[in-house]
Scaffold this active site. Structure first.
Site, PDB file in Angstrom:
ATOM      1  N   LYS A  28      61.491  15.714 -30.758  1.00 50.91           N
ATOM      2  CA  LYS A  28      60.092  15.662 -31.005  1.00 50.91           C
ATOM      3  C   LYS A  28      59.520  14.151 -30.797  1.00 50.91           C
ATOM      4  O   LYS A  28      58.262  13.999 -30.304  1.00 50.91           O
ATOM      5  CB  LYS A  28      59.807  15.827 -32.679  1.00 50.91           C
ATOM      6  N   TYR A  64      66.600  16.903 -33.935  1.00 50.79           N
ATOM      7  CA  TYR A  64      65.206  17.260 -34.145  1.00 50.79           C
ATOM      8  C   TYR A  64      64.114  16.005 -33.704  1.00 50.79           C
ATOM      9  O   TYR A  64      63.316  16.353 -32.961  1.00 50.79           O
ATOM     10  CB  TYR A  64      64.968  18.074 -35.470  1.00 50.79           C
ATOM     11  N   ASP A 114      60.286  32.742 -22.945  1.00 47.70           N
ATOM     12  CA  ASP A 114      61.241  31.960 -23.714  1.00 47.70           C
ATOM     13  C   ASP A 114      61.078  30.616 -22.640  1.00 47.70           C
ATOM     14  O   ASP A 114      61.006  30.580 -21.644  1.00 47.70           O
ATOM     15  CB  ASP A 114      62.662  32.405 -23.195  1.00 47.70           C
TER      16      ASP A 114
END
Ligand SMILES: NC(=O)c1ccc[n+]([C@@H]2O[C@H](COP(=O)([O-])OP(=O)(O)OC[C@H]3O[C@@H](n4cnc5c(N)ncnc54)[C@H](OP(=O)(O)O)[C@@H]3O)[C@@H](O)[C@H]2O)c1
Length: 244
Positions: free
Chosen positions: A147, A143, A54
């Site tokens: 990114k 998001y 993870d």
């Protein structure tokens, strides 16, 4: 660089693009692929090494770097996305999770594996980004922020690791036909086509891979007229039902 006889680690290698990349690396002659995933995969292929990873878990990242000391290609593929307004979501939890996985997870992996890549001759780091690292929409703000942060990390790592001979590649793409975009009704590139472009990018020592037509179009449109680009996004947003 050569893929043949390479030792690769793919994060999020259990499904989606990650799974496709694992297969493509084997097809291209990689000697070994560490398949990092939150739940280790089961396999009888001796070239695959499942690893519990993870990327938001410090202990997992540390343990992976202790085991996978022969890696010379690191693929930072693990990612999550939610499609909701950051202004009206019930809490900021999801935005924190996206930053933890997409940015801090990638950072943790690069910090842990840069010394390993150095010891193994330089190698390559491939960060799977998105067209949404260049622009945003109200439904993708969290998001896109994660990114965009990962893109800056990619660029800085490239400068910092150049002297140790590590190739650092930014991969951009629009929608892809995986679980992540299952609810999106829009043209999607196949994960196989994206994986092929990534392998090609590593072999050709590219710094940037534009893995589909959408990423090529967006890059060109933003460079020529960002205002016009955002006017289209605004017009689409105005057509949606918004909370009063
Ligand atoms: N699909 C698209 O339209 C699209 C477009 C542009 C960029 N991308 C990027 O492409 C990459 C691959 O996405 P995909 O489309 O293949 O998505 P996907 O099918 O949803 O797969 C995501 C993968 O990431 C793993 N993952 C999520 N959180 C993780 C964590 N904390 N630690 C380790 N693994 C974790 C998932 O593991 P579990 O199985 O445990 O959940 C899964 O293997 C992502 O970086 C994504 O942002 C996707």
């Amino acid at each position: 660089m050569n893929i043949k006889d390479a030792t690769v680690l793919v994060t999020g290698g259990n499904r989606g693009l990650g799974k496709e990349l694992v297969q493509k690396f084997l097809d291209a002659g990689a000697r070994k692929v560490y398949v990092g995933s939150r739940t280790p995969i089961e396999t009888s292929d001796p070239r695959l090494q499942p690893i519990k990873l993870d990327v938001t878990n410090e202990e997992d990242v540390k343990a992976a770097a202790e085991v996978a000391r022969d890696v010379n290609i690191l693929i930072n593929n693990a990612g999550i996305a939610s499609f909701a307004s950051v202004l009206t979501a019930p809490s900021m939890q999801r935005a924190h999770e996206e930053m933890e996985t997409n940015y801090f997870g990638t950072l943790a992996m690069i910090r842990a594996f840069a010394p390993i890549l150095k010891k193994n001759g330089g190698g390559a780091i491939v960060d799977i980004l998105s067209v949404l690292s260049w622009f945003t929409t109200p439904l993708t703000a969290a998001y896109s922020a994660s990114k965009a942060a990962a893109l800056q990390l990619t660029e800085s790592a490239r400068i910092e690791l150049r002297s140790q001979g590590t190739q650092v590649i930014a991969v951009h793409l629009g929608y892809m036909d995986t679980d992540m975009a299952a609810d999106i009704n829009a043209p999607k590139v196949s994960p196989a086509a994206v994986a092929d472009k990534i392998i090609e990018g590593i072999i050709n020592e590219q710094e940037e891979v534009l893995a589909d037509q959408r990423s090529q179009h967006v890059k060109a449109a933003l460079a020529s007229d960002k205002k016009a680009f955002y006017q289209t996004i605004q017009a689409e947003w105005n057509k949606t039902e918004q909370p009063v």
